[in-house]
Design an enzyme around this catalytic site. Sequence first.
Site, short mmCIF file in Angstrom:
data_model
loop_
_atom_site.label_atom_id
_atom_site.label_comp_id
_atom_site.label_asym_id
_atom_site.label_seq_id
_atom_site.Cartn_x
_atom_site.Cartn_y
_atom_site.Cartn_z
N ASP A 10 56.73 43.99 51.19
CA ASP A 10 55.91 42.82 50.85
C ASP A 10 54.45 43.06 51.23
O ASP A 10 54.16 43.80 52.17
CB ASP A 10 56.46 41.59 51.58
CG ASP A 10 55.92 40.29 50.99
OD1 ASP A 10 55.43 40.32 49.83
OD2 ASP A 10 55.98 39.26 51.68
N HIS A 27 50.65 46.95 43.53
CA HIS A 27 52.00 47.43 43.23
C HIS A 27 52.00 48.94 43.01
O HIS A 27 52.91 49.64 43.45
CB HIS A 27 52.57 46.71 41.99
CG HIS A 27 52.72 45.23 42.19
ND1 HIS A 27 53.30 44.68 43.31
CD2 HIS A 27 52.36 44.17 41.41
CE1 HIS A 27 53.28 43.35 43.22
NE2 HIS A 27 52.72 43.02 42.07
N LEU A 121 70.42 61.43 50.40
CA LEU A 121 70.08 60.02 50.66
C LEU A 121 70.52 59.18 49.48
O LEU A 121 70.28 59.53 48.32
CB LEU A 121 68.55 59.87 50.84
CG LEU A 121 68.03 58.43 50.95
CD1 LEU A 121 68.32 57.85 52.34
CD2 LEU A 121 66.51 58.36 50.71
C1 IPE Z 1 60.26 39.37 48.51
O1 IPE Z 1 58.87 39.23 48.47
C2 IPE Z 1 60.74 40.07 47.28
C3 IPE Z 1 60.40 41.49 47.18
C4 IPE Z 1 59.79 42.20 48.08
C5 IPE Z 1 60.82 42.12 45.96
P1 IPE Z 1 58.17 37.90 47.91
O2 IPE Z 1 56.73 38.08 48.07
O3 IPE Z 1 58.69 37.60 46.56
O4 IPE Z 1 58.75 36.82 48.94
P2 IPE Z 1 58.23 35.35 49.26
O5 IPE Z 1 57.97 34.67 47.94
O6 IPE Z 1 56.98 35.47 50.05
O7 IPE Z 1 59.33 34.73 50.06
C1 IPE Z 2 55.70 42.64 47.15
O1 IPE Z 2 54.35 42.33 47.19
C2 IPE Z 2 56.13 43.18 45.82
C3 IPE Z 2 57.02 42.27 45.08
C4 IPE Z 2 57.43 41.10 45.46
C5 IPE Z 2 57.46 42.74 43.79
P1 IPE Z 2 53.81 40.92 46.72
O2 IPE Z 2 53.48 41.00 45.27
O3 IPE Z 2 54.75 39.85 47.07
O4 IPE Z 2 52.49 40.82 47.57
P2 IPE Z 2 51.93 39.53 48.30
O5 IPE Z 2 53.01 38.98 49.17
O6 IPE Z 2 51.50 38.58 47.23
O7 IPE Z 2 50.77 40.06 49.11
MG MG Z 3 54.96 38.66 48.71
#
Ligand code: IPE
Ligand code: IPE
Ligand code: MG
Length: 234
Positions: A10, A27, A121
């Site tokens: 995240d 990403h 792995l």
């Molecule tokens: C969790 O991250 C999902 C992934 C890393 C794929 P999110 O950014 O979607 O989670 P929330 O919305 O903060 O809970």
């Molecule tokens: C995690 O990063 C990737 C996915 C959920 C696919 P985010 O896109 O949630 O990044 P933040 O949380 O907005 O910084």
């Molecule tokens: Mg996020």
Amino acid sequence: MPRHVAIIMDGNGRWASKHGENRSEGHLAGKESLRECCEYAVEKGIEYLSIFAFSTENWNRPADEVAQLMSLMASSVIGEMGTFRKNSIRFRMLGDRSAVPADVLGPIEEAERETASNTRLDLFVLFCYGGKWDIVNAAGKYGRQCYEAALRGEPCPSIDVDGFSRFLETAGVPDPDLLIRTGGEKRISNFLLWQCAYAEFYFTDILWPDFRKIQFQSALDSFAKRDRRYGQIK
Ligand code: IPE
Ligand code: IPE
Ligand code: MG
């Protein structure tokens, strides 16, 4: 050393804004962290690495971001075939395949076939995955077995915790020992709910694109100091 590490990757979006870029750059940068963590997991002898790439809730993001995450998945599995080969990584997607667009599912299933005999792995990419979905889907599979038994005039087969877990996406895989979440949030966001029943949690404010070998090692060091009691007294 944990046998199975799970990661909620995240913070890509926040990493991008910090660098004055748009979210898609975050990403893309996250892909580099993932490659480095996979190679480090191989180096450390970790057997299973489960990473959260797209949740059932992520469908609620703007359409252009969803489209980017879908095409990033397709291009990554194709682009990382060399990494899989070099490190003998077996790739598998866990999640709702019926929700994955055909042009993304094609490359995913091709990578699964091509890496099937790799042994160092197991890399599980949780994609279109939700912990609640996994449990409901498993219950559906059990329900079908009961229905088929009833058609034969037999009773519904009895089930216990181990039996039920064989219907989950992670069938046959030991539960995660260590769950890492980057990006500062302290929640599980519908990740491996059943499977993390006894995982050790490690939360870090580091944003996913900045999470590299050194940060992974810190998580492993923290894990090494944990006292796992499983309800017993030590
Ligand atoms: C969790 O991250 C999902 C992934 C890393 C794929 P999110 O950014 O979607 O989670 P929330 O919305 O903060 O809970
Ligand atoms: C995690 O990063 C990737 C996915 C959920 C696919 P985010 O896109 O949630 O990044 P933040 O949380 O907005 O910084
Ligand atoms: Mg996020």
